[in-house]
Design an enzyme around this catalytic site. Structure first.
Site, PDB file in Angstrom:
ATOM      1  N   SER A 145      43.865  34.734  43.698  1.00  0.00           N
ATOM      2  CA  SER A 145      43.341  36.052  44.056  1.00  0.00           C
ATOM      3  C   SER A 145      43.910  36.456  45.403  1.00  0.00           C
ATOM      4  O   SER A 145      44.089  35.601  46.290  1.00  0.00           O
ATOM      5  CB  SER A 145      41.812  36.014  44.143  1.00  0.00           C
ATOM      6  OG  SER A 145      41.300  37.187  44.762  1.00  0.00           O
ATOM      7  N   TYR A 158      34.217  32.089  46.689  1.00  0.00           N
ATOM      8  CA  TYR A 158      35.274  32.522  45.771  1.00  0.00           C
ATOM      9  C   TYR A 158      36.630  32.508  46.474  1.00  0.00           C
ATOM     10  O   TYR A 158      37.617  31.994  45.935  1.00  0.00           O
ATOM     11  CB  TYR A 158      34.960  33.923  45.255  1.00  0.00           C
ATOM     12  CG  TYR A 158      36.003  34.482  44.318  1.00  0.00           C
ATOM     13  CD1 TYR A 158      36.046  34.088  42.990  1.00  0.00           C
ATOM     14  CD2 TYR A 158      36.941  35.412  44.759  1.00  0.00           C
ATOM     15  CE1 TYR A 158      37.008  34.604  42.122  1.00  0.00           C
ATOM     16  CE2 TYR A 158      37.899  35.926  43.903  1.00  0.00           C
ATOM     17  CZ  TYR A 158      37.925  35.518  42.593  1.00  0.00           C
ATOM     18  OH  TYR A 158      38.873  36.031  41.740  1.00  0.00           O
TER      19      TYR A 158
END
Length: 251
Positions: A145, A158
């Site tokens: 990401s 995350y």
């Protein structure tokens, strides 16, 4: 679509819906035989059936990436259904930590995100290695990401997990090179899928305003990079992280 993956056999995790399902569909349209795997067993099997109704080669499998036995069974079933394995897309992941500061983040949340996102990708990779070695042209694509590149606030677990995915990609690439297995990561931006529905509209607007390509990022925008990384066109590319985010970060 150009049949870049004609005859390839690919496992996609987290493929019942969202990015994973779009990946599976587009890989199949590029000529691959695809196994969709997800903890949402009924939904992933229904999604695979929908793809088969469109004339695509797709199989749906139950998979809990937290459970080594589930991983071993799903990979074995994928290899049997597909007749081997040439590629794996480690897409299964959860967010769960969005909107929490580091001090508000619960230990259980941290542990669960790491268990699914990092440990799960590692377990799936290990289970796939024998089949990927037999392929002679194995390719692993890990979903990272761009949050791990620019350091998204209030998304610590995350973001840290995706940073670990990027580091793991480099280490695996070095370790598996002699097996002719490439390992690369794709780092999307804020994609419009179910998993990002919780993100406040103001933050979504900020993403668009601060990147050269100002439209909403769709799942289809990420597929080309994944297909490329699995194809023979990328056979001499390994250990890399490719941001696919409209230019929000330019490492």
């Amino acid at each position: 679509m150009n049949q870049l993956l004609k005859g390839r056999k690919v496992l996609v995790t987290g493929a019942a819906r969202g990015l994973g399902l779009v990946f599976a569909e587009q890989l199949a349209r590029a000529g691959a035989r695809v196994a969709l795997a997800d903890i949402l067993e009924e939904q992933v099997k229904a999604s695979a059936a929908t793809l088969r109704d469109q004339g695509l080669d797709a199989t749906g499998l139950a998979l809990d990436v937290r459970d080594p036995q589930s991983v071993a069974m799903a990979v074995s079933q994928a290899v049997e259904a597909l007749g081997g394995l040439d590629g794996v897309v480690n897409n299964a992941a959860i967010t769960n930590s969005g909107g929490k500061t580091t001090e508000e983040l619960a230990i259980d949340t941290w542990d669960r995100v790491m268990e699914v996102n990092v440990r799960g990708s590692w377990l799936v990779t290990n289970a796939c290695l024998p089949a990927l070695r037999m392929s002679g042209r194995g390719a692993i694509v890990n979903l990272a990401s761009d949050t791990a590149i620019w350091g998204a606030p209030q998304l610590l677990a995350y973001t840290a997990s995706k940073g670990a995915i990027m580091a793991m990609t480099r280490s695996l690439a070095t370790e598996l090179g002699d097996d002719n297995i490439t390992v690369n990561a794709i780092a999307p931006g804020l994609v419009a899928v179910e998993a990002t529905a919780y993100v406040p509209q103001g933050r979504k607007d900020l993403y668009r305003q601060q990147r050269p390509l100002k439209r909403t990022q769709l799942p289809e925008d990420v597929c080309g990079a994944v297909i490329f990384a699995l194809s023979d066109m990328a056979r001499f590319i390994t250990g890399q992280t490719l941001p696919v985010n409209g230019g929000f970060v330019m490492p």
